[in-house]
Design an enzyme around this catalytic site. Structure first.
Site, PDB file in Angstrom:
ATOM      1  N   ASP A  24       0.916  -1.137   0.000  1.00 46.98           N
ATOM      2  CA  ASP A  24       0.000   0.000   0.000  1.00 46.98           C
ATOM      3  C   ASP A  24       0.951   1.182   0.000  1.00 46.98           C
ATOM      4  O   ASP A  24       1.558   1.492   1.039  1.00 46.98           O
ATOM      5  CB  ASP A  24      -0.881   0.007   1.255  1.00 46.98           C
ATOM      6  CG  ASP A  24      -1.872   1.157   1.202  1.00 46.98           C
ATOM      7  OD1 ASP A  24      -1.505   2.228   0.679  1.00 46.98           O
ATOM      8  OD2 ASP A  24      -3.002   0.999   1.691  1.00 46.98           O
ATOM      9  N   HIS A  25       1.132   1.812  -1.149  1.00 51.35           N
ATOM     10  CA  HIS A  25       2.245   2.759  -1.245  1.00 51.35           C
ATOM     11  C   HIS A  25       2.081   3.957  -0.301  1.00 51.35           C
ATOM     12  O   HIS A  25       3.044   4.663  -0.017  1.00 51.35           O
ATOM     13  CB  HIS A  25       2.497   3.199  -2.693  1.00 51.35           C
ATOM     14  CG  HIS A  25       1.433   4.081  -3.248  1.00 51.35           C
ATOM     15  ND1 HIS A  25       0.271   3.580  -3.774  1.00 51.35           N
ATOM     16  CD2 HIS A  25       1.351   5.420  -3.355  1.00 51.35           C
ATOM     17  CE1 HIS A  25      -0.479   4.592  -4.177  1.00 51.35           C
ATOM     18  NE2 HIS A  25       0.149   5.716  -3.935  1.00 51.35           N
ATOM     19  N   HIS A  39      -5.895   2.720   1.404  1.00 48.50           N
ATOM     20  CA  HIS A  39      -5.154   3.858   1.946  1.00 48.50           C
ATOM     21  C   HIS A  39      -5.834   4.493   3.169  1.00 48.50           C
ATOM     22  O   HIS A  39      -5.199   4.756   4.188  1.00 48.50           O
ATOM     23  CB  HIS A  39      -4.948   4.941   0.883  1.00 48.50           C
ATOM     24  CG  HIS A  39      -4.461   4.409  -0.426  1.00 48.50           C
ATOM     25  ND1 HIS A  39      -3.478   3.459  -0.520  1.00 48.50           N
ATOM     26  CD2 HIS A  39      -4.827   4.678  -1.709  1.00 48.50           C
ATOM     27  CE1 HIS A  39      -3.253   3.186  -1.796  1.00 48.50           C
ATOM     28  NE2 HIS A  39      -4.061   3.894  -2.527  1.00 48.50           N
TER      29      HIS A  39
HETATM   30  P1  NAD Z   1       0.671  -2.144 -17.151  1.00 54.37           P
HETATM   31  O1  NAD Z   1      -0.550  -2.530 -17.909  1.00 54.37           O
HETATM   32  O2  NAD Z   1       1.423  -0.942 -17.566  1.00 54.37           O
HETATM   33  O3  NAD Z   1       1.691  -3.372 -17.164  1.00 54.37           O
HETATM   34  C1  NAD Z   1       1.274  -4.703 -17.104  1.00 54.37           C
HETATM   35  C2  NAD Z   1       2.443  -5.615 -17.398  1.00 54.37           C
HETATM   36  O4  NAD Z   1       1.989  -6.975 -17.367  1.00 54.37           O
HETATM   37  C3  NAD Z   1       3.090  -5.396 -18.751  1.00 54.37           C
HETATM   38  O5  NAD Z   1       4.492  -5.557 -18.592  1.00 54.37           O
HETATM   39  C4  NAD Z   1       2.522  -6.567 -19.589  1.00 54.37           C
HETATM   40  O6  NAD Z   1       3.371  -6.961 -20.641  1.00 54.37           O
HETATM   41  C5  NAD Z   1       2.445  -7.646 -18.547  1.00 54.37           C
HETATM   42  N1  NAD Z   1       1.519  -8.711 -18.897  1.00 54.37           N
HETATM   43  C6  NAD Z   1       0.185  -8.620 -19.122  1.00 54.37           C
HETATM   44  N2  NAD Z   1      -0.323  -9.854 -19.414  1.00 54.37           N
HETATM   45  C7  NAD Z   1       0.706 -10.726 -19.357  1.00 54.37           C
HETATM   46  C8  NAD Z   1       0.838 -12.137 -19.543  1.00 54.37           C
HETATM   47  N3  NAD Z   1      -0.203 -12.924 -19.839  1.00 54.37           N
HETATM   48  N4  NAD Z   1       2.054 -12.693 -19.376  1.00 54.37           N
HETATM   49  C9  NAD Z   1       3.144 -11.940 -19.066  1.00 54.37           C
HETATM   50  N5  NAD Z   1       3.078 -10.609 -18.882  1.00 54.37           N
HETATM   51  C10 NAD Z   1       1.881 -10.006 -19.034  1.00 54.37           C
HETATM   52  O7  NAD Z   1       0.222  -2.074 -15.611  1.00 54.37           O
HETATM   53  P2  NAD Z   1       0.891  -1.210 -14.439  1.00 54.37           P
HETATM   54  O8  NAD Z   1       0.304   0.150 -14.445  1.00 54.37           O
HETATM   55  O9  NAD Z   1       2.357  -1.336 -14.504  1.00 54.37           O
HETATM   56  O10 NAD Z   1       0.311  -1.919 -13.130  1.00 54.37           O
HETATM   57  C11 NAD Z   1       0.760  -3.180 -12.678  1.00 54.37           C
HETATM   58  C12 NAD Z   1       0.115  -3.476 -11.328  1.00 54.37           C
HETATM   59  O11 NAD Z   1       0.458  -2.454 -10.415  1.00 54.37           O
HETATM   60  C13 NAD Z   1      -1.402  -3.506 -11.327  1.00 54.37           C
HETATM   61  O12 NAD Z   1      -1.811  -4.443 -10.356  1.00 54.37           O
HETATM   62  C14 NAD Z   1      -1.791  -2.111 -10.869  1.00 54.37           C
HETATM   63  O13 NAD Z   1      -3.060  -2.088 -10.252  1.00 54.37           O
HETATM   64  C15 NAD Z   1      -0.702  -1.863  -9.868  1.00 54.37           C
HETATM   65  N6  NAD Z   1      -0.438  -0.452  -9.617  1.00 54.37           N
HETATM   66  C16 NAD Z   1       0.086   0.348 -10.594  1.00 54.37           C
HETATM   67  C17 NAD Z   1       0.389   1.668 -10.326  1.00 54.37           C
HETATM   68  C18 NAD Z   1       1.001   2.562 -11.366  1.00 54.37           C
HETATM   69  O14 NAD Z   1       1.390   3.677 -11.009  1.00 54.37           O
HETATM   70  N7  NAD Z   1       1.105   2.163 -12.599  1.00 54.37           N
HETATM   71  C19 NAD Z   1       0.127   2.198  -9.049  1.00 54.37           C
HETATM   72  C20 NAD Z   1      -0.407   1.368  -8.067  1.00 54.37           C
HETATM   73  C21 NAD Z   1      -0.671   0.043  -8.363  1.00 54.37           C
END
Ligand code: NAD
Length: 495
Positions: free
Chosen positions: A178-179, A241
């Site tokens: 939980d950042h 949060h």
């Molecule tokens: P994103 O969509 O940018 O990245 C998803 C990644 O998963 C990509 O690298 C994609 O290639 C990979 N992927 C998808 N399907 C796949 C498969 N079948 N096999 C292998 N790889 C696969 O998502 P994100 O924004 O980086 O978020 C990732 C996680 O972090 C999520 O759970 C999101 O809720 C959480 N999160 C993200 C942020 C943020 O700032 N981006 C903040 C808080 C939480």
């Protein structure tokens, strides 16, 4: 003392937004400080077909505004390896295992493994099971799993996910991010409480009238409409949060500042949060969606017209509510919470409103009240504290004036303090789970949120609206007004 950690990171979702924006720069900062040195390697995996060279170029791009020299960037990036991988394909884990063993050998890592699941939670169960079945979990070092939110969408789905993870990893190996718990001022809540007798001795229902927590965002859903429309503010912000902040404010002092002791106290506080019946949900919670409006003279769209949002969407972009904690300490003290998108200002702050003096000796009018003492904890973007006090106005007579004692972190301190993800990665490397959520915390939070969600899902007419660029609907003000309170907002903007 800076101690180097021997570790192999495997980042699932290595081409994703989170990895690029947060994880790689945080790893670089840890590298620069010497916590990661020679004995670490990173495997990035995702579906795309990338070469190591291409991956390393991407890594260098993500740290370009942090590096001091091309040489350091190249040296850092040389620890990164890319493995194309579909998480649903069991065979791909065989390649991953082979690479992990090679890197463990060549970097003398001694079996310490950290698996970071930076991808959709739908895959968490599959990945952990495959890690186990295909032998990626090492037998000679530590194995830790970091997972991102959302942890389920209700108690039941979270329990199922948790059971899947627990088949492979013990609770003390699972680090649920939980950042907010990595934020400087959230971590400061315990210090302010427990390092100041003046504050902790008044931290109860005898001296505190109410506590207010506001997480307000000025942006709308932007390009996250598809995800957000299925989630809404309650699941996206309150379950994690906000309830985490509530637990830090409400918990009893831990025996020691260890992860086990602190989390035990947080769990107890969350278990004491009163679960409402449907009638109480109506009385104590408000939900709303942003309508058209203006902010800084720009015209803003309504939520239902946002990209990837259903035209008749009933998803809430704002929640306000009253949380009651049934403990001796907090009996009768409401914790008011609110969060929303497209609000007037961006900012997270906690306002602890103390009870008023019993008598205003400074006014002829016996009904006239002095403003209460309010302790504000600024979480972001401003970081710091302020304490509202009443004093005598200089000059003839006994006129009072109200002022703030303030300590705001300088722009330089904020800029130089470690980013949340850096601190959380550091803690995980050290096996310190203080700033990660325990399953029992997740479970209690979902139970609280589920009651509200279920009532709202059955009773769609409760959704109201608020103009974009405002501090929410009037119903949110009414919620406090009926208890004789009003929202407090300390508009500190750093100079
Ligand atoms: P994103 O969509 O940018 O990245 C998803 C990644 O998963 C990509 O690298 C994609 O290639 C990979 N992927 C998808 N399907 C796949 C498969 N079948 N096999 C292998 N790889 C696969 O998502 P994100 O924004 O980086 O978020 C990732 C996680 O972090 C999520 O759970 C999101 O809720 C959480 N999160 C993200 C942020 C943020 O700032 N981006 C903040 C808080 C939480």
């Amino acid at each position: 003392m800076t101690t180097e950690q021997n570790v192999l990171f495997t980042i699932f979702g290595g081409t994703g937004d989170l990895a690029k924006r947060k994880l790689y720069p945080s790893l670089y900062r840890l590298y620069k400080k010497g916590f990661l040195k020679e004995h670490f390697a990173v495997i990035g995996t995702a579906r795309r077909e990338w070469t190591n060279d291409y991956y390393r170029e991407i890594i260098k791009e993500t740290i370009s505004d942090l590096v001091i020299s091309e040489e350091t960037a190249t040296e850092f990036a040389s620890h990164f390896y890319y493995q194309s991988h579909n998480v649903n394909d069991a065979e791909h884990y065989v390649n991953l295992k082979k690479l992990a063993e090679e890197l463990d050998d060549s970097y003398q890592i001694n079996g310490n493994r950290l698996f970071y699941l930076a991808m959709s939670p739908n895959f968490f169960g599959t990945i952990t099971q495959q890690l186990n079945q295909q032998g990626l979990v090492s037998t000679n070092g530590f194995n830790r799993l970091i997972i991102e939110k959302p942890f389920g969408h209700d108690y039941e789905s979270a329990s199922i996910l948790n059971e899947q993870l627990r088949e492979v990893f013990d609770e003390n190996q699972i680090f649920r991010i939980d950042h907010y718990l990595g934020k400087e001022m959230v971590q400061n809540i315990s210090t302010v409480r427990f390092a100041n007798n003046m504050i902790e001795s008044m931290w109860n229902n005898r001296y505190i009238d109410n506590i207010q927590i506001t997480l307000s965002e000025s942006l709308g859903v932007e390009e996250r409409g598809g995800y957000y429309d299925k989630s809404g503010a309650l699941r996206d912000m309150v379950q994690n949060h906000i309830l985490q902040i509530v637990s830090l404010l409400a918990m009893e002092p831990p025996a020691k500042l260890t992860d086990i002791d602190i989390r035990n106290e947080k769990i107890k506080a969350l278990r004491a949060v009163r679960l409402f019946n449907p009638e109480e949900v109506k009385e104590n919670f408000v939900r709303a969606q942003y309508d058209v409006g203006t902010n800084n003279d720009s015209l803003l769209n309504k939520y239902q017209n946002e990209l990837n949002v259903a035209e008749d969407s009933q998803t809430e972009t704002f929640v306000a509510g009253k949380v009651l904690i049934d403990t001796f300490r907090w009996k009768g003290v409401p914790f008011y919470i609110r969060t929303g998108k497209r609000m007037a200002e961006k900012g997270t702050q906690i306002n602890v409103v103390f009870k008023n003096v019993p008598l205003n000796l400074f006014s002829e009018d016996v009904e006239e009240e002095l403003p209460p003492n309010v302790l504000t904890i600024f979480i972001q973007p401003t970081e710091g504290f302020s304490l509202q006090l009443n004093t005598k106005k200089a000059g003839i007579g006994l006129e009072t004036e109200t002022f703030d004692l303030k300590h705001i972190h300088s722009a330089e301190t904020v800029a130089n303090s470690p980013e949340a993800y850096e601190k959380l990665l550091f803690d995980c490397l050290n096996g310190d789970a203080t700033n990660f959520t325990h399953w029992d915390e997740v479970a209690s939070s979902w139970k609280f949120v589920d009651v509200i969600r279920n009532e709202w899902d059955q009773n769609k007419t409760d959704l109201t609206s608020y103009p974009s660029g405002s501090m929410g609907p009037t119903e949110s003000d009414d919620l406090l007004a009926k208890d004789g309170f009003s929202w407090y907002w300390n508009p500190e903007i750093p100079k």
